[in-house]
Write a protein that holds these residues in place. Structure first.
Motif, mmCIF file in Angstrom:
data_model
loop_
_atom_site.group_PDB
_atom_site.id
_atom_site.type_symbol
_atom_site.label_atom_id
_atom_site.label_comp_id
_atom_site.label_asym_id
_atom_site.label_seq_id
_atom_site.Cartn_x
_atom_site.Cartn_y
_atom_site.Cartn_z
ATOM 1 N N CYS A 37 0.822 -1.212 0.000
ATOM 2 C CA CYS A 37 0.000 0.000 0.000
ATOM 3 C C CYS A 37 0.856 1.263 0.000
ATOM 4 O O CYS A 37 0.568 2.222 -0.713
ATOM 5 C CB CYS A 37 -0.916 -0.018 1.222
ATOM 6 N N GLN A 38 1.932 1.265 0.813
ATOM 7 C CA GLN A 38 2.760 2.452 0.942
ATOM 8 C C GLN A 38 3.985 2.433 0.027
ATOM 9 O O GLN A 38 4.724 3.421 -0.009
ATOM 10 C CB GLN A 38 3.229 2.612 2.400
ATOM 11 N N SER A 39 4.221 1.348 -0.677
ATOM 12 C CA SER A 39 5.437 1.276 -1.495
ATOM 13 C C SER A 39 5.187 1.491 -2.981
ATOM 14 O O SER A 39 6.001 2.117 -3.666
ATOM 15 C CB SER A 39 6.159 -0.057 -1.273
ATOM 16 N N VAL A 40 4.059 1.004 -3.501
ATOM 17 C CA VAL A 40 3.765 1.222 -4.918
ATOM 18 C C VAL A 40 3.548 2.716 -5.155
ATOM 19 O O VAL A 40 2.725 3.350 -4.517
ATOM 20 C CB VAL A 40 2.519 0.424 -5.353
ATOM 21 N N GLY A 41 4.306 3.277 -6.065
ATOM 22 C CA GLY A 41 4.212 4.702 -6.362
ATOM 23 C C GLY A 41 5.391 5.497 -5.841
ATOM 24 O O GLY A 41 5.683 6.574 -6.373
ATOM 25 N N THR A 96 -2.852 0.449 -3.249
ATOM 26 C CA THR A 96 -3.886 1.469 -3.382
ATOM 27 C C THR A 96 -3.507 2.449 -4.474
ATOM 28 O O THR A 96 -2.348 2.523 -4.896
ATOM 29 C CB THR A 96 -4.076 2.229 -2.057
ATOM 30 N N GLY A 97 -4.486 3.226 -4.928
ATOM 31 C CA GLY A 97 -4.203 4.248 -5.922
ATOM 32 C C GLY A 97 -3.943 5.609 -5.324
ATOM 33 O O GLY A 97 -3.213 6.416 -5.883
ATOM 34 N N GLY A 153 -10.576 5.653 -3.463
ATOM 35 C CA GLY A 153 -11.529 4.621 -3.838
ATOM 36 C C GLY A 153 -11.031 3.715 -4.941
ATOM 37 O O GLY A 153 -11.825 3.001 -5.565
ATOM 38 N N THR A 154 -9.724 3.738 -5.209
ATOM 39 C CA THR A 154 -9.136 2.850 -6.217
ATOM 40 C C THR A 154 -7.997 2.049 -5.592
ATOM 41 O O THR A 154 -7.322 2.507 -4.675
ATOM 42 C CB THR A 154 -8.587 3.620 -7.429
ATOM 43 N N GLY A 155 -7.800 0.862 -6.097
ATOM 44 C CA GLY A 155 -6.711 0.007 -5.650
ATOM 45 C C GLY A 155 -6.660 -1.226 -6.527
ATOM 46 O O GLY A 155 -7.472 -1.382 -7.453
ATOM 47 N N PHE A 156 -5.726 -2.106 -6.238
ATOM 48 C CA PHE A 156 -5.650 -3.325 -7.036
ATOM 49 C C PHE A 156 -4.988 -4.447 -6.255
ATOM 50 O O PHE A 156 -4.260 -4.223 -5.279
ATOM 51 C CB PHE A 156 -4.911 -3.085 -8.359
ATOM 52 N N LEU A 157 -5.281 -5.652 -6.711
ATOM 53 C CA LEU A 157 -4.682 -6.863 -6.157
ATOM 54 C C LEU A 157 -3.957 -7.594 -7.272
ATOM 55 O O LEU A 157 -4.527 -7.813 -8.354
ATOM 56 C CB LEU A 157 -5.753 -7.776 -5.556
ATOM 57 N N TYR A 158 -2.716 -7.960 -7.014
ATOM 58 C CA TYR A 158 -1.980 -8.848 -7.907
ATOM 59 C C TYR A 158 -2.098 -10.256 -7.355
ATOM 60 O O TYR A 158 -1.871 -10.493 -6.160
ATOM 61 C CB TYR A 158 -0.504 -8.446 -7.986
ATOM 62 N N ALA A 159 -2.467 -11.208 -8.221
ATOM 63 C CA ALA A 159 -2.585 -12.612 -7.834
ATOM 64 C C ALA A 159 -1.807 -13.450 -8.843
ATOM 65 O O ALA A 159 -2.225 -13.578 -9.998
ATOM 66 C CB ALA A 159 -4.049 -13.047 -7.797
ATOM 67 N N ARG A 160 -0.673 -13.984 -8.407
ATOM 68 C CA ARG A 160 0.172 -14.772 -9.306
ATOM 69 C C ARG A 160 -0.603 -15.975 -9.843
ATOM 70 O O ARG A 160 -1.252 -16.703 -9.077
ATOM 71 C CB ARG A 160 1.428 -15.219 -8.569
#
Length: 391
Positions: free
Chosen positions: A209-213, A230-231, A240-247
């Protein structure tokens, strides 16, 4: 004097001066304020704002469904941009959700945990929202929660984690790591944790959450099975935006998330069953903010255009500059950031003998157009925290 005029002369670390000036010109807030709360929510750049507003106008003109139909190709591009942002091998490994917390909860709820299983928290930086859910699930299902040791720097001790996993054995079903805590500059060694988990075949869930970007985050380098982001923070996308990576290779080891709809699991023709969607789509809901998703896509592309390594270099340089200047220029200030490696989040407090309420500092700065955040004590939970005032 405006807050912008009080800012230091811009530096070219990680970016050319021309590139840096363009980014500043694209960010309206730098003209009126100094924003130090990117760990909370960042002001969006102009292109993100324009795309969100343009879609809202289109919804007002033709209705939400028609506007969404018109944007289908661009919405597909959002998945591709987010996948590229974190080095995912396919857009099918990306689920678009409302926040990093939703992403993390979706992934965690899909891990089949039963009585006697063990959930391992890697180090002392786990986010409070995750801790609450881990404690609840362990209590409800008869699982056990173990905390891996931290090194003297405050970061998770990868060797200590390896020893713990070896001792606990096959009962460990998942390792959860917060890459960067919400209230400090610590950067946990996510790649080292990934190597430990891979060697032992344990699922690895990363809160980024705190590292992407602000950091160059690559899922293949890190080796995580799931990543929640999160976005609204350093990526500068809408709230109100975010994402999940699922290998993709991890999907066979998990089941259905706790809550699903007919988008995540289409209902059978006879209405008596359902089939889980392939890939990360099973973690999404059908309803979403189309404008928000389009804004997220623009933000991801913007970040990629500026360059992941360039952004990281700039953010890290600014973080270290602020730490040194706080100590040098303000009597009684102590920087609380842990870790051998630190990021752009800077946490400070006043020594106990000169204790000034953090809320007073925040309010005083806001009156001058300088925006910061306060982390109350209850959010520190596992973190080692020597201060007597909230940070």
């Amino acid at each position: 004097m405006s807050a912008a005029k009080r800012a230091r002369t811009i530096s070219s670390v990680g970016l050319s001066l021309e590139e840096l000036q363009r980014v500043r010109q694209d960010t309206p807030s730098v003209q009126t304020a100094l924003h130090f709360n990117h760990a909370g929510a960042s002001p969006s750049p102009g292109p993100v704002l324009e795309r969100v507003v343009r879609h809202m106008h289109r919804e007002a003109a033709v209705g939400g469904y028609a506007a969404a139909d018109e944007a289908q190709e661009e919405l597909a591009e959002v998945y591709r941009s987010v996948a590229k942002l974190i080095g995912a091998s396919s857009p099918s490994e990306i689920a678009l959700v409302e926040s990093a917390t939703v992403a993390w909860m979706k992934a965690f709820s899909a891990i089949p945990l039963k009585e006697g299983d063990i959930v391992v928290v890697a180090g002392r930086a786990e986010y409070a929202a995750q801790m609450v859910e881990e404690l609840r699930v362990c209590k409800d299902r008869g699982c056990r929660l173990e905390v891996a040791p931290s090194s003297s720097s405050g970061a998770v001790d990868a060797e200590g984690l390896a020893a713990l996993l070896d001792r606990l054995g096959s009962k460990v079903k998942v390792v959860s790591l917060t890459h960067v805590p919400t209230n400090g500059g610590l950067v946990n060694p996510a790649e080292a944790v990934g190597a430990v988990c891979r060697e032992r075949g344990v699922l690895y869930l990363l809160d980024a959450c705190q590292s992407v970007g602000q950091l160059d985050v690559n899922v293949d380098r890190i080796g995580c099975d799931f990543l929640a982001a999160t976005g609204r923070k350093f990526l500068r996308a809408p709230r109100g935006t975010g994402f999940l990576y699922a290998r993709s290779t991890a999907m066979a080891r998990v089941g259905a998330p706790a809550l699903m709809d007919h988008w995540a699991a289409p209902l059978s023709a006879d209405g008596q069953g359902y089939e889980l969607s392939e890939g990360a789509r099973r973690f999404e809901y059908w309803e979403s903010s189309i404008a928000g998703r389009l804004g997220l896509g623009v933000a991801a592309k913007y970040f990629l255009e500026v360059g992941l390594a360039n952004v990281e270099a700039r953010v890290l340089e600014l973080g270290e500059t602020l730490r040194s200047q706080l100590i040098a220029k303000i009597p009684g200030v102590k920087v609380a950031d842990l870790g051998e490696r630190r990021c752009g989040i800077v946490t400070f407090f006043f020594e106990e003998s000169d204790c000034i309420e953090a809320s007073f500092v925040k309010e005083s700065l806001a009156k001058q157009g300088i925006f910061v955040a306060v982390s109350p004590q209850h959010q520190l939970h596992l973190m080692q925290s020597p201060e007597t005032c909230p940070t």
